[in-house]
Design an enzyme around this catalytic site. Structure first.
Site, short mmCIF file in Angstrom:
data_model
loop_
_atom_site.label_atom_id
_atom_site.label_comp_id
_atom_site.label_asym_id
_atom_site.label_seq_id
_atom_site.Cartn_x
_atom_site.Cartn_y
_atom_site.Cartn_z
N GLU A 1 0.82 -1.21 0.00
CA GLU A 1 0.00 0.00 0.00
C GLU A 1 0.86 1.26 0.00
O GLU A 1 1.74 1.42 0.86
CB GLU A 1 -0.92 0.00 1.21
CG GLU A 1 -1.89 1.17 1.25
CD GLU A 1 -2.92 1.06 2.35
OE1 GLU A 1 -3.37 2.10 2.85
OE2 GLU A 1 -3.27 -0.08 2.71
N LYS B 1 -7.54 -0.66 11.13
CA LYS B 1 -6.84 -1.12 9.93
C LYS B 1 -5.59 -0.27 9.72
O LYS B 1 -4.54 -0.77 9.34
CB LYS B 1 -7.77 -1.05 8.72
CG LYS B 1 -7.20 -1.67 7.45
CD LYS B 1 -6.51 -0.66 6.57
CE LYS B 1 -6.05 -1.29 5.26
NZ LYS B 1 -5.30 -0.35 4.40
N ASP C 1 3.96 -14.38 12.56
CA ASP C 1 2.65 -14.93 12.23
C ASP C 1 1.64 -13.78 12.25
O ASP C 1 1.05 -13.47 13.29
CB ASP C 1 2.26 -16.01 13.24
CG ASP C 1 0.94 -16.71 12.89
OD1 ASP C 1 0.19 -16.17 12.05
OD2 ASP C 1 0.66 -17.78 13.47
N HIS D 1 -2.01 10.14 -0.35
CA HIS D 1 -2.18 8.75 -0.76
C HIS D 1 -2.35 8.63 -2.27
O HIS D 1 -1.74 7.76 -2.90
CB HIS D 1 -3.40 8.16 -0.05
CG HIS D 1 -3.64 6.72 -0.36
ND1 HIS D 1 -2.96 5.70 0.27
CD2 HIS D 1 -4.48 6.11 -1.24
CE1 HIS D 1 -3.37 4.54 -0.20
NE2 HIS D 1 -4.29 4.77 -1.12
#
Length: 415
Positions: free
Chosen positions: A81, A258, A274, A372
């Site tokens: 991203e 998030k 993990d 972004h």
């Protein structure tokens, strides 16, 4: 470190690698690992998973400016991203004004669970607790390494579950796994003591497995972000209002968290953790009150500066697992310069807090899309077929026009 990493984003790949090599004291082979694409060949991949047909690469970048518990860090991050690495680096730079990030964490205790059915739970619980010493001794016999280090199984507890198919006894082992993530040793101990648990209770043991809800491996972090560097008192107030939105609305909280995980998982990817376990535990913790809410807290101090805090379970390791077999994960761990799983947990939490700050600051001021989308435009230009010498010109034109799309990128490329 700050002098050599200044304007890091303006350096070319060789210059960036030169800086990282010098700071992390990389060997020639370790540098070559970073220069390779993906870090592993097919033969290694074929040993890691079943039915392998190839490998799949993601970008590996470096977040700069991090000062955590008064120690400097370069943080490797694997993520596709745009803007995440730049945003984390910017946040870390602002946090340095007031001393960087302060982070602490609990011991590295893993929780193993043994599900027992067909028992009188109250009577079985008394028997299990009365046999604690015997159960712990058997559990620790399954790992000579942990026992020699003074770690291993430390405690036995019981809890009753009422279910539609009848009551269940859950016997839990609390295990100090040291610098390992601890899944394998926890599962081994649970399976090892299950026959003894059955003998003691007269019941039937069904599942014997660790819990990834690692609430005995909590990490807590905080940082002060100078109000002037943030953008002034109004921006600070807007950030707090934005946080309250996330704290009180599940739909906003999911997107808010998030952003936190953008930072944590990118650094966890780079060090071979993990990530599914980390994600699952974090989101369970966010819902611990029965309502899903923010993993971070934002407030003002007496001087009007922005104060950020983060708390979440963090099960990570620097021995065992993929970190022992993936050469790039090994090098990334060396770049971090960490000495323990606890230190790694602190780094990941700080990265998550930094990323959350940058996201919420952008949302509360100019909006998330300004920075972004400019980075996203590079991906669009590349997807349209632009070469390295054409991408910057296409991005500049799309940004100038305010028209960032794959179709416009193709039109400009055709011109």
């Amino acid at each position: 470190m700050t002098d050599s990493t200044s304007r890091f984003f303006e350096k070319n790949r060789k210059e960036r690698l030169d800086v990282v090599e010098k700071i992390a004291h990389l060997t020639k082979q370790e540098r070559e690992t970073l220069e390779s694409l993906g870090g592993i060949g097919f033969e290694q991949a074929d040993k890691m998973v079943e039915n392998a047909i190839g490998t799949f690469s993601f970008p590996l970048g470096i977040a700069t400016n991090f000062l955590i518990n008064k120690k400097e860090y370069l943080i490797p991050m694997v993520i596709e991203e745009p803007s995440v690495i730049a945003a984390a680096s910017k946040a870390a730079k602002i946090a340095r004004v007031h001393g960087g990030f302060t982070v602490r964490n609990d011991e590295s205790y893993s929780i193993g669970q043994i599900q027992v059915v067909n028992v009188d739970v109250e009577s079985a619980t008394k028997k299990i607790l009365g046999s604690t010493k015997e159960i712990l001794s058997l559990a620790n016999s399954k790992s000579n390494t942990l026992s020699k280090m003074g770690k291993g199984a430390k405690e036995v507890t019981c809890k009753k579950l009422g279910t539609p198919v009848g009551p269940m006894l859950i016997v839990e082992l609390l295990i100090d796994v040291g610098d390992a993530m601890g899944a394998n040793v926890t599962n081994t101990m649970c399976e090892g003591v299950a026959p003894l648990v059955e003998k003691i209770t007269g019941g039937k043991a069904i599942l014997k497995i660790l819990s990834n809800y690692s609430t005995r491996r909590m990490v807590y972090g905080s940082a002060v972000f100078d109000k002037d560097e943030v953008g002034g008192e109004k921006t600070v107030d807007n950030i707090i209002l934005a946080y309250q939105f996330a704290a009180n609305d599940e739909y906003r909280a999911v997107t808010h968290n998030k952003g936190v995980m953008n930072g944590i998982i990118a650094a966890a990817n780079a060090t071979g953790q993990d990530t599914r376990a980390i994600e699952a535990a974090a989101h369970a913790y966010a819902a611990r009150t029965g309502k899903y809410t923010s993993l971070t807290e934002w407030s003002k101090d007496e001087n009007g500066n922005l104060v950020g805090k983060i708390a979440l379970p963090m099960s990570v390791g620097i021995v065992g697992g993929i970190i022992n077999v993936h050469p790039t994960a090994k090098v990334c761990t060396k770049i971090l310069g960490i000495e323990s799983a606890s230190e790694l947990a602190c780094v990941l939490a700080a990265t998550g807090l930094a990323q959350n700050f940058s996201a919420i600051r952008a949302l509360a001021s100019e909006g998330i899309q300004k920075g972004h989308m400019r980075l996203h435009a590079r991906n669009l230009a590349a997807a349209a077929g632009a070469g390295p010498d054409q991408i910057d010109r296409i991005v500049e034109q799309m940004a100038k026009e305010g028209n960032i799309s794959i179709n416009r990128a193709k039109e400009l490329l055709g011109q």
